[in-house]
Motif scaffolding. Sequence first.
Motif, short mmCIF file in Angstrom:
data_model
loop_
_atom_site.label_atom_id
_atom_site.label_comp_id
_atom_site.label_asym_id
_atom_site.label_seq_id
_atom_site.Cartn_x
_atom_site.Cartn_y
_atom_site.Cartn_z
N VAL A 101 -16.65 10.78 -9.88
CA VAL A 101 -17.20 10.25 -8.42
C VAL A 101 -17.11 8.95 -8.82
N GLY A 102 -16.28 7.85 -7.15
CA GLY A 102 -16.62 6.27 -8.00
C GLY A 102 -17.10 6.00 -6.09
N ALA A 103 -17.26 4.45 -6.00
CA ALA A 103 -17.36 4.27 -5.21
C ALA A 103 -16.45 3.45 -4.71
N VAL A 104 -16.62 2.60 -3.30
CA VAL A 104 -15.93 2.20 -2.64
C VAL A 104 -16.40 1.53 -1.12
N GLU A 105 -15.90 0.31 -1.69
CA GLU A 105 -17.10 -0.07 0.00
C GLU A 105 -15.98 0.34 1.58
N LYS A 106 -16.30 0.37 1.69
CA LYS A 106 -15.22 1.64 3.36
C LYS A 106 -14.69 0.84 3.77
N SER A 107 -14.76 -1.07 3.95
CA SER A 107 -14.07 -1.67 4.63
C SER A 107 -12.80 -2.17 3.60
N LYS A 108 -12.69 -1.41 1.94
CA LYS A 108 -11.76 -2.21 1.18
C LYS A 108 -11.62 -1.08 0.99
N ILE A 109 -11.28 0.27 1.44
CA ILE A 109 -10.38 1.31 0.88
C ILE A 109 -9.01 1.13 1.47
N ILE A 110 -8.32 1.40 0.33
CA ILE A 110 -7.05 1.73 0.34
C ILE A 110 -6.12 2.08 0.89
N ASP A 111 -5.35 2.61 1.59
CA ASP A 111 -4.60 3.55 3.02
C ASP A 111 -2.91 3.24 2.65
N GLY A 112 -2.59 2.24 2.17
CA GLY A 112 -1.77 2.09 2.54
C GLY A 112 -1.07 1.22 3.66
N SER A 113 -2.00 1.44 5.14
CA SER A 113 -2.00 1.27 6.06
C SER A 113 -1.24 -0.16 6.41
N THR A 114 -1.62 -1.02 5.55
CA THR A 114 -0.95 -2.34 5.89
C THR A 114 -0.04 -3.01 5.19
N ILE A 115 0.88 -1.35 4.53
CA ILE A 115 2.66 -1.95 4.07
C ILE A 115 3.28 -2.25 4.82
N ARG A 116 4.32 -3.41 4.53
CA ARG A 116 5.37 -3.50 5.69
C ARG A 116 6.95 -3.34 5.15
N PRO A 117 7.64 -3.65 5.78
CA PRO A 117 8.88 -4.24 4.90
C PRO A 117 8.94 -4.98 4.25
N GLY A 118 9.62 -5.48 3.54
CA GLY A 118 10.00 -6.64 2.81
C GLY A 118 8.33 -6.60 1.35
N ASP A 119 7.44 -5.96 1.12
CA ASP A 119 6.52 -6.15 0.34
C ASP A 119 7.41 -5.55 -0.77
N ALA A 120 6.54 -5.88 -2.15
CA ALA A 120 6.85 -5.59 -3.43
C ALA A 120 6.78 -4.67 -4.17
N VAL A 121 6.64 -4.05 -4.87
CA VAL A 121 6.60 -2.29 -5.27
C VAL A 121 6.73 -2.60 -7.30
N LEU A 122 5.77 -3.00 -7.41
CA LEU A 122 5.45 -3.42 -8.95
C LEU A 122 5.21 -2.33 -9.86
N GLY A 123 5.26 -1.82 -10.56
CA GLY A 123 5.43 -0.87 -12.17
C GLY A 123 4.64 -0.92 -12.98
N LEU A 124 3.07 -0.02 -13.40
CA LEU A 124 2.78 -0.31 -14.89
C LEU A 124 3.26 0.78 -15.77
N ALA A 125 3.66 0.19 -16.96
CA ALA A 125 4.12 1.25 -18.07
C ALA A 125 3.23 2.21 -18.29
N SER A 126 4.07 3.74 -18.48
CA SER A 126 3.04 4.66 -18.39
C SER A 126 2.97 4.62 -20.25
N SER A 127 2.32 5.19 -21.54
CA SER A 127 2.24 5.63 -22.15
C SER A 127 3.18 6.05 -23.10
N GLY A 128 3.41 7.58 -21.93
CA GLY A 128 4.58 8.66 -22.29
C GLY A 128 4.34 9.35 -21.28
N ALA A 129 4.79 10.73 -21.71
CA ALA A 129 4.84 11.46 -20.09
C ALA A 129 3.55 11.92 -19.86
#
Length: 285
Positions: A101-129
Motif C-alpha cells: 500500500v502506498g500514497a500519492v497526492e491525487k494531483s500528482k498521480i502519473i497516468d500518462g495523459s501528458t505524454i506527447r510525440p517528441g518525448d523521450a523514453v528512458l530505460g533503467l537496467a534490470s538486475s536479471g530476469a
Amino acid sequence: MSGTDGVGTKLKLAFHLNQHDTVGQDLVAMSVNDILVQGAEPLFFLDYFACGKLHVDTATDVIKGIAQGCELAGCALIGGETAEMPSMYPDGEYDLAGFAVGAVEKSKIIDGSTIRPGDAVLGLASSGAHSNGYSLLRKIIERGNPDMDADFYGKPLRDVLMAPTRIYVKPLLKLMETLPVKGMAHITGGGLVENVPRVLPENVTAILEKSAWPLPPLFQWLQREGQVAEAEMHRVFNCGIGMAVVVAETDAHSAMGLLTAAGETVYRIGRIETRQPGQAQTVVV
C-alpha cells in the motif's frame, strides 16, 4: 494506491536449487514497483507464506529477503500470514503472495495523459530476469542441463538466474520530486512490447531502439540455448530493461544524470511518436 503479486514459477527454480534468500525481495519488488509507476510512495507491505509443512530455515531465508526488499523500498513490513496446509503442497515447497500500500497526492498521480510525440523514453537496467519468463527459462535449463555452479561472467550461474528483482522506488521518487515524469512502466510479464503501452495515450506509440542498450549475457545465453526468436524474447523477458520512464525531451539529459547519480544504469531507449493507423503502441526496431 495498492498492489498485489507473487513470484511465479521462479519459485520452482528456488526449490530445485534450494536457494530461498532472494525470492522475498522479488515478492516486494513486484508490488512496490507496480504502485510506483503511478507516482505512489510505498508505505507498508504484508506477505502471505503458504506451505504444507513449515521448514523454519527456509521460511527464515524468505522473510529475510522480504525485509531486505522493504528496506530497499523504504516501506514497513507490518505483518503477514503463515499458513500450514498439509497435503496442499509437496514437502519443501511453498507459495508466496505480497500486498503493498502506498500514497500519492491525487494531483500528482502519473497516468500518462501528458505524454506527447517528441518525448523521450528512458530505460533503467534490470538486475536479471527479475520474476518473469521463468516457465520458458526453466524449460531451457531442463533441456540444456547446465552446471549451475559453473562460472557465468564472474558469478555462479545459479546466482545469476536467481538474482532478485531490482527495486526502483528511491531513485524514481527522487526523480519525481525534481522534474515532471510523464509516465512509467514496470517491465514484467509481456516484456517491453506489452508493458509500455499500459501508460501511453491512444494517439501515440513508443519507438524503442534495441541497439540503444546492451542485451545482457544472461539473455544472450537464453536466446542461444533456447533458440528463441527475437520477437519472443521481447515478449517474454525484460531483455535488460526493468523500468521504462517517459519524460519531456528537454528533461531527458537531467533525468539521466539524476538517475545515474542515484545508482541506476540508465539508457535512452526510444522516443514517442504519433501513432499511425493500425500501428502497435510499442515497436522495437
